[in-house]
Each structure stands twice: as structure tokens, then as C-alpha cells.
Design a protein around this motif. Structure first.
Motif, PDB file in Angstrom:
ATOM      1  N   GLN A 184       0.839  -1.201   0.000  1.00  0.00           N
ATOM      2  CA  GLN A 184       0.000   0.000   0.000  1.00  0.00           C
ATOM      3  C   GLN A 184       0.874   1.251   0.000  1.00  0.00           C
ATOM      4  OE1 GLN A 184      -3.623  -0.189   2.586  1.00  0.00           O
ATOM      5  NE2 GLN A 184      -2.546  -1.954   3.455  1.00  0.00           N
TER       6      GLN A 184
ATOM      7  N   ASN B  80      -1.617  -3.091  -5.065  1.00  0.00           N
ATOM      8  CA  ASN B  80      -1.950  -2.966  -3.653  1.00  0.00           C
ATOM      9  C   ASN B  80      -2.935  -4.048  -3.230  1.00  0.00           C
ATOM     10  OD1 ASN B  80      -4.603  -2.093  -4.267  1.00  0.00           O
ATOM     11  ND2 ASN B  80      -4.114   0.055  -3.984  1.00  0.00           N
TER      12      ASN B  80
ATOM     13  N   ARG C 273      -5.895  -4.008  -2.613  1.00  0.00           N
ATOM     14  CA  ARG C 273      -7.227  -3.870  -3.202  1.00  0.00           C
ATOM     15  C   ARG C 273      -7.221  -4.250  -4.679  1.00  0.00           C
ATOM     16  NH1 ARG C 273     -10.638  -0.503   0.333  1.00  0.00           N
ATOM     17  NH2 ARG C 273      -9.330   0.170   2.051  1.00  0.00           N
TER      18      ARG C 273
ATOM     19  N   GLN D 100      -5.374  -2.859  -7.100  1.00  0.00           N
ATOM     20  CA  GLN D 100      -5.089  -1.750  -8.003  1.00  0.00           C
ATOM     21  C   GLN D 100      -3.608  -1.764  -8.367  1.00  0.00           C
ATOM     22  OE1 GLN D 100      -6.354   1.235  -5.252  1.00  0.00           O
ATOM     23  NE2 GLN D 100      -8.436   1.260  -6.039  1.00  0.00           N
TER      24      GLN D 100
ATOM     25  N   PHE E 244     -11.817  -2.077   4.286  1.00  0.00           N
ATOM     26  CA  PHE E 244     -11.532  -3.169   3.364  1.00  0.00           C
ATOM     27  C   PHE E 244     -12.801  -4.001   3.192  1.00  0.00           C
ATOM     28  CE2 PHE E 244      -9.482  -7.150   2.074  1.00  0.00           C
ATOM     29  CZ  PHE E 244      -8.660  -6.656   1.087  1.00  0.00           C
ATOM     30  N   SER E 245     -13.187  -4.268   1.954  1.00  0.00           N
ATOM     31  CA  SER E 245     -14.472  -4.930   1.685  1.00  0.00           C
ATOM     32  C   SER E 245     -14.293  -6.272   0.983  1.00  0.00           C
ATOM     33  CB  SER E 245     -15.344  -4.022   0.809  1.00  0.00           C
ATOM     34  OG  SER E 245     -14.804  -3.954  -0.496  1.00  0.00           O
ATOM     35  N   GLN E 246     -15.397  -6.982   0.865  1.00  0.00           N
ATOM     36  CA  GLN E 246     -15.416  -8.242   0.129  1.00  0.00           C
ATOM     37  C   GLN E 246     -15.086  -7.999  -1.341  1.00  0.00           C
ATOM     38  OE1 GLN E 246     -15.863 -11.182   1.676  1.00  0.00           O
ATOM     39  NE2 GLN E 246     -15.488 -12.268  -0.229  1.00  0.00           N
ATOM     40  N   THR E 247     -15.523  -6.871  -1.880  1.00  0.00           N
ATOM     41  CA  THR E 247     -15.218  -6.511  -3.263  1.00  0.00           C
ATOM     42  C   THR E 247     -13.714  -6.308  -3.442  1.00  0.00           C
ATOM     43  OG1 THR E 247     -17.373  -5.470  -3.519  1.00  0.00           O
ATOM     44  CG2 THR E 247     -15.679  -4.838  -5.109  1.00  0.00           C
ATOM     45  N   ASP E 248     -13.079  -5.638  -2.456  1.00  0.00           N
ATOM     46  CA  ASP E 248     -11.627  -5.454  -2.506  1.00  0.00           C
ATOM     47  C   ASP E 248     -10.912  -6.798  -2.521  1.00  0.00           C
ATOM     48  OD1 ASP E 248     -11.851  -2.643  -2.376  1.00  0.00           O
ATOM     49  OD2 ASP E 248     -11.890  -2.696  -0.185  1.00  0.00           O
ATOM     50  N   ARG E 249     -11.369  -7.699  -1.689  1.00  0.00           N
ATOM     51  CA  ARG E 249     -10.783  -9.040  -1.607  1.00  0.00           C
ATOM     52  C   ARG E 249     -10.879  -9.748  -2.964  1.00  0.00           C
ATOM     53  NH1 ARG E 249     -12.813 -12.641   3.317  1.00  0.00           N
ATOM     54  NH2 ARG E 249     -12.503 -10.584   4.154  1.00  0.00           N
TER      55      ARG E 249
ATOM     56  N   GLU F  44     -11.328  -8.346  -5.972  1.00  0.00           N
ATOM     57  CA  GLU F  44     -10.496  -7.635  -6.946  1.00  0.00           C
ATOM     58  C   GLU F  44      -9.034  -8.071  -6.819  1.00  0.00           C
ATOM     59  OE1 GLU F  44     -11.109  -5.277  -9.389  1.00  0.00           O
ATOM     60  OE2 GLU F  44     -13.238  -5.682  -9.095  1.00  0.00           O
ATOM     61  N   PHE F  45      -8.548  -8.179  -5.582  1.00  0.00           N
ATOM     62  CA  PHE F  45      -7.167  -8.601  -5.373  1.00  0.00           C
ATOM     63  C   PHE F  45      -6.956 -10.034  -5.863  1.00  0.00           C
ATOM     64  CE2 PHE F  45      -3.809 -10.729  -3.103  1.00  0.00           C
ATOM     65  CZ  PHE F  45      -2.746  -9.864  -3.299  1.00  0.00           C
TER      66      PHE F  45
END
Length: 150
Positions: free
Chosen positions: A74, A91, A93, A95, A128-133, A135-136
């Protein structure tokens, strides 16, 4: 194609995803932090605890990584150095930091730091969200598929 993780601020769900991927893809993955972290036992998962101090973990990652490696962080200044050495960087997330966007990210980081120091900005990033997880995990899987042939 080792993976280097700036583990000091890496969310636990991302560590878990990285550990599963390291074992499944048989990719050396090293977590570097200035504190002890729990990781599963695997010949592909390593941990390095570095002393407390400003940028100690970051400097260790830069010293160890090579062109074509993957760095997960990050930390935007660390990302900039890793890109300069030829690493792929993203990162937790999912990105990507790239040669094309790193200057803008550094400028925004510096601006936000000035705003926080002036008391103008008091919040941090979104939780930090489920969507971030997801995406990663998707980004990591694509990177491994593209680089497993090396």
C-alpha cells in the motif's frame, strides 16, 4: 517470479489469499514485516521480521527483489522504487501501480499528507471490503497465469 509482500499493513484476508496462491502455484512468497505474523507452513511461504524503523521493511524488499518480481504494498513510495527496478506492483485492493500512474499517485499521496498535517483531512481509506478481496484475488490470479510460464 517471487512475490514480495509489505506485510506490516497487509490485511489478513489478503495474506490468506497469497498463502493459498503460493502453495497452489508453487511460487516463493516472502512476507516482510517489523512484527511477528502468523503464516501457514509451506516450502513456498517465507517470513522475514526486520527491526522497527522508518522504511526498514521497504528497503529490505527493494534490496531483495528483482526485475519481473511482484510486490504487494500500500506504500506508494515503495511502489515507485519497485517499479523503477522493474517489478510489477499492486496494492491489497488489486489496483496496479504502473509507470504510467505512479507519479500521479505520489503527488496525490503528498497532497493528502499535507492536508492531514494541516488538519483539513481526518479520515482514512474506506474499510476493506469483500469486493476489494475479490479484486485482489482476480488480479493475483491473472498475474500468476501470465507469469507462471517464466
Amino acid at each position: 517470479m517471487p512475490i514480495w509482500v509489505d506485510a506490516d499493513a497487509c490485511p489478513v484476508p489478503i495474506r490468506e489469499i497469497l498463502c493459498r496462491a503460493a502453495t497452489r502455484w508453487q511460487v516463493d512468497t516472502t512476507f516482510i514485516a517489523n512484527h511477528a505474523i502468523n503464516l501457514p507452513s509451506s516450502p513456498y511461504i517465507k517470513r522475514r521480521q526486520v527491526p522497527q524503523g522508518f522504511d526498514v521493511a521497504d528497503n529490505d524488499i527493494i534490496d531483495q527483489m528483482e526485475k519481473g518480481d511482484l510486490v504487494i504494498t500500500q506504500d506508494i513510495p515503495l511502489a515507485a522504487e519497485a517499479i523503477e527496478k522493474g517489478a510489477d506492483v499492486f496494492n491489497p485492493r488489486g489496483q496496479a501501480f504502473t509507470k504510467e500512474n505512479i507519479r500521479q499517485r505520489l503527488a496525490m499521496r503528498n497532497f493528502m499528507e499535507e492536508m492531514r498535517n494541516a488538519g483539513q483531512v481526518t479520515g482514512g481509506p474506506a474499510p476493506f471490503s469483500q469486493t476489494d478481496r475479490k479484486e485482489f484475488a482476480d488480479k493475483l490470479d491473472r498475474w500468476l497465469q501470465q507469469n507462471a510460464r517464466r
